[in-house]
Design a protein around this motif. Structure first.
Motif, PDB file in Angstrom:
ATOM      1  N   PRO A 146      -3.681  -3.997   2.951  1.00 48.14           N
ATOM      2  CA  PRO A 146      -2.238  -3.729   3.023  1.00 48.14           C
ATOM      3  C   PRO A 146      -1.499  -3.794   1.698  1.00 48.14           C
ATOM      4  N   ALA A 147      -2.101  -4.422   0.677  1.00 50.00           N
ATOM      5  CA  ALA A 147      -1.454  -4.546  -0.630  1.00 50.00           C
ATOM      6  C   ALA A 147      -2.499  -4.315  -1.711  1.00 50.00           C
ATOM      7  N   VAL A 148      -2.052  -3.781  -2.845  1.00 50.48           N
ATOM      8  CA  VAL A 148      -2.979  -3.278  -3.855  1.00 50.48           C
ATOM      9  C   VAL A 148      -2.638  -3.844  -5.230  1.00 50.48           C
ATOM     10  N   PRO A 149      -3.640  -4.360  -5.968  1.00 52.11           N
ATOM     11  CA  PRO A 149      -3.397  -4.790  -7.345  1.00 52.11           C
ATOM     12  C   PRO A 149      -3.393  -3.573  -8.277  1.00 52.11           C
ATOM     13  N   LEU A 174       0.819  -1.212   0.000  1.00 51.89           N
ATOM     14  CA  LEU A 174       0.000   0.000   0.000  1.00 51.89           C
ATOM     15  C   LEU A 174       0.849   1.257   0.000  1.00 51.89           C
ATOM     16  N   ASP A 175       1.974   1.260   0.734  1.00 56.85           N
ATOM     17  CA  ASP A 175       2.785   2.479   0.816  1.00 56.85           C
ATOM     18  C   ASP A 175       3.530   2.780  -0.476  1.00 56.85           C
ATOM     19  N   GLN A 176       3.435   1.907  -1.469  1.00 60.24           N
ATOM     20  CA  GLN A 176       4.047   2.143  -2.772  1.00 60.24           C
ATOM     21  C   GLN A 176       3.008   2.319  -3.883  1.00 60.24           C
ATOM     22  N   ARG A 192      -8.684   3.367 -11.415  1.00 61.95           N
ATOM     23  CA  ARG A 192      -8.568   4.732 -10.905  1.00 61.95           C
ATOM     24  C   ARG A 192      -7.110   4.988 -10.570  1.00 61.95           C
ATOM     25  N   LEU A 193      -6.681   6.208 -10.843  1.00 58.41           N
ATOM     26  CA  LEU A 193      -5.341   6.636 -10.478  1.00 58.41           C
ATOM     27  C   LEU A 193      -5.361   6.949  -8.993  1.00 58.41           C
ATOM     28  N   LEU A 194      -4.576   6.214  -8.225  1.00 53.72           N
ATOM     29  CA  LEU A 194      -4.666   6.295  -6.779  1.00 53.72           C
ATOM     30  C   LEU A 194      -4.009   7.571  -6.247  1.00 53.72           C
ATOM     31  N   THR A 195      -4.805   8.386  -5.601  1.00 54.55           N
ATOM     32  CA  THR A 195      -4.353   9.640  -5.004  1.00 54.55           C
ATOM     33  C   THR A 195      -3.955   9.403  -3.548  1.00 54.55           C
ATOM     34  N   PRO A 196      -3.306  10.371  -2.910  1.00 49.57           N
ATOM     35  CA  PRO A 196      -3.038  10.228  -1.477  1.00 49.57           C
ATOM     36  C   PRO A 196      -4.296   9.965  -0.660  1.00 49.57           C
ATOM     37  N   ALA A 197      -5.413  10.605  -1.043  1.00 48.97           N
ATOM     38  CA  ALA A 197      -6.672  10.356  -0.323  1.00 48.97           C
ATOM     39  C   ALA A 197      -7.133   8.919  -0.505  1.00 48.97           C
ATOM     40  N   ASP A 198      -6.954   8.366  -1.709  1.00 50.78           N
ATOM     41  CA  ASP A 198      -7.302   6.962  -1.940  1.00 50.78           C
ATOM     42  C   ASP A 198      -6.459   6.040  -1.063  1.00 50.78           C
ATOM     43  N   ILE A 199      -5.175   6.345  -0.936  1.00 48.54           N
ATOM     44  CA  ILE A 199      -4.287   5.513  -0.128  1.00 48.54           C
ATOM     45  C   ILE A 199      -4.740   5.525   1.327  1.00 48.54           C
ATOM     46  N   ALA A 200      -5.112   6.696   1.834  1.00 51.59           N
ATOM     47  CA  ALA A 200      -5.618   6.782   3.208  1.00 51.59           C
ATOM     48  C   ALA A 200      -6.897   5.955   3.359  1.00 51.59           C
ATOM     49  N   LEU A 201      -7.779   6.036   2.368  1.00 45.03           N
ATOM     50  CA  LEU A 201      -9.026   5.270   2.413  1.00 45.03           C
ATOM     51  C   LEU A 201      -8.746   3.774   2.428  1.00 45.03           C
ATOM     52  N   LEU A 202      -7.852   3.299   1.556  1.00 43.19           N
ATOM     53  CA  LEU A 202      -7.536   1.872   1.505  1.00 43.19           C
ATOM     54  C   LEU A 202      -6.892   1.403   2.813  1.00 43.19           C
ATOM     55  N   ALA A 203      -6.061   2.250   3.393  1.00 39.51           N
ATOM     56  CA  ALA A 203      -5.462   1.899   4.676  1.00 39.51           C
ATOM     57  C   ALA A 203      -6.543   1.726   5.734  1.00 39.51           C
ATOM     58  N   ALA A 204      -7.496   2.668   5.786  1.00 37.13           N
ATOM     59  CA  ALA A 204      -8.579   2.581   6.759  1.00 37.13           C
ATOM     60  C   ALA A 204      -9.441   1.341   6.521  1.00 37.13           C
ATOM     61  N   MET A 205      -9.512   0.887   5.272  1.00 35.19           N
ATOM     62  CA  MET A 205     -10.270  -0.317   4.933  1.00 35.19           C
ATOM     63  C   MET A 205      -9.518  -1.599   5.263  1.00 35.19           C
ATOM     64  N   ASN A 206      -8.306  -1.442   5.826  1.00 37.01           N
ATOM     65  CA  ASN A 206      -7.457  -2.568   6.240  1.00 37.01           C
ATOM     66  C   ASN A 206      -6.960  -3.376   5.040  1.00 37.01           C
TER      67      ASN A 206
END
Length: 390
Positions: A162-165, A25-27, A146-160
């Motif tokens: 940890p890794a993204v396709p 997720l952090d990448q 979707r092009l993942l924005t910083p806000a998207d990354i925060a949302l995915l983190a909150a959704m638990n």
């Protein structure tokens, strides 16, 4: 020669969406989400206090009401008991609302003496409670692509998550051609200039989500060009700059075809950028851009950008044009679709007077490309026009 729309269609037919890879997720910021993802929990996972104050039963909330404080709830530390009639729990922002409580009286509306509080200011009608799942619920979908924005990354983190396709980044090989070129920092001879196009295109393509590598300058010999194409092996897209015209030293087309390029088209009815060439070399798409700096960059915006978006799985339709009104008049246009460097301020557009395709200073000042149709008639101040933001 073919029109711009037809050239774009041919170019998009040369590419397709690339395969998917998984990244931590952090990448994932700036990458393109390749598959829908679902939340793995509610957020918040419990009804939570939105303010610092006292949790009580809403039915008992009124001016001058008194309550006995029986405990405390803080973020990460819930109150284990139940709030009964006439009781309150000291609560802090983010803490779970205890069972039996349905209203948080903010601390500014209360006076406290020992374990007794009194509502001394009008508490209002806002319960100051964030309901469970008020942000998102378990199973809620984040849609791809979707092009993942910083806000998207925060949302995915909150959704638990940890890794993204994500879609693999397109690999682009950039080849400048010509005996007249040297790299920035080198000492040019009396008849040489600095190679700039590949650096501008690399910045553009990487901003779009690709990985671009600048290959050594290919000299005006068939052997040098062959070597450059060999170094481009493994790229999804090979972009040459210069050498695509019909002069005695313009060898790109010949060498590319000798190496097996299946040509898709050559020359486009546009200005700047007419000597554009494209085709397929094995598994890679190949685009030959004109050598003039502005021509190359304009073609990057008009043609390469949609190709990169298509490879990333994003919508790749024609660039979205915006509307403005002319601040100064324009003469009639010639027979080619013209992309004029321009400046847009407060909805008004001014085209630069000098549109020579070698002038990078004007391109650097521009924030728009005014798009004019072939044979467009003269335009007066205040007329509506369309432009491509750059």
């Amino acid at each position: 020669m073919i029109p711009v729309s037809e050239a774009r269609a041919h170019l998009l037919a040369l590419v397709s969406q690339l395969e998917t890879e998984e990244v931590p997720l952090d990448q994932a910021a700036g990458r393109v989400l390749a598959r829908d993802l679902q939340a793995r929990r509610d957020q918040p996972p419990f009804s939570a206090s939105a303010m610092d104050g006292y949790a009580v039963n809403a039915a008992e909330v009124e001016l001058h009401a008194m309550f006995k404080v029986i405990g405390e709830a803080a973020a990460g530390h819930a109150f284990a008991g139940r709030v009964g009639a006439g009781q309150a729990v000291r609560i802090f922002t983010g803490a779970p609302v205890p069972e039996g409580a349905s209203f948080v009286v903010i601390q500014e509306d209360v006076t406290r003496s020992g374990d007794l509080i009194t509502i001394t200011d009008e508490p209002g009608s806002n319960h100051n409670i964030r309901p469970r799942g008020g942000d998102f619920t378990d199973g809620q979908t984040v849609s791809a692509p979707r092009l993942l924005t910083p806000a998207d990354i925060a949302l995915l983190a909150a959704m638990n998550i940890p890794a993204v396709p994500v879609t693999r980044r397109p690999e682009v090989a950039l080849i400048s051609t010509g005996d007249e070129l040297v790299m920035p920092g080198d000492a040019p001879g009396p008849d040489q200039i600095i190679a700039s196009n590949t650096f501008g295109l690399k910045a553009m393509l990487e901003e779009l989500g690709a990985r671009a590598r600048i290959l050594p300058i290919a000299r005006d010999t068939e052997s040098s060009l062959r070597t450059a194409f060999e170094l481009a092996e493994g790229a999804d897209l090979v972009v040459t700059i210069g050498g695509a015209s019909v002069g005695d030293h313009d060898l790109v087309g010949k060498v590319a075809q000798d190496l097996g390029m299946e040509r898709s088209f050559y020359k486009v009815v546009m200005r700047p950028g007419k000597p554009l060439m494209a085709g397929r070399m094995g598994s890679a798409a190949m685009v030959g851009l004109p050598g003039n700096p502005v021509s190359a960059m304009v073609c990057g915006h008009v043609f390469l950008a949609p190709m990169i978006r298509a490879m990333l799985g994003l919508p790749s339709e024609a660039p979205q044009l915006q509307d403005a009104t002319l601040a100064e008049p324009l003469g009639e246009n010639g027979p080619r679709e013209h992309y004029m460097r321009a400046k847009v301020e407060n909805g008004q557009l001014t085209a630069f007077e000098n549109q020579d395709s070698s002038l990078l200073t004007i391109l650097a000042e521009a924030n728009a490309l005014l798009v004019r149709a072939p044979d467009d008639s003269a335009r007066a101040v205040g007329e509506a026009v369309q432009y491509l933001p750059v």
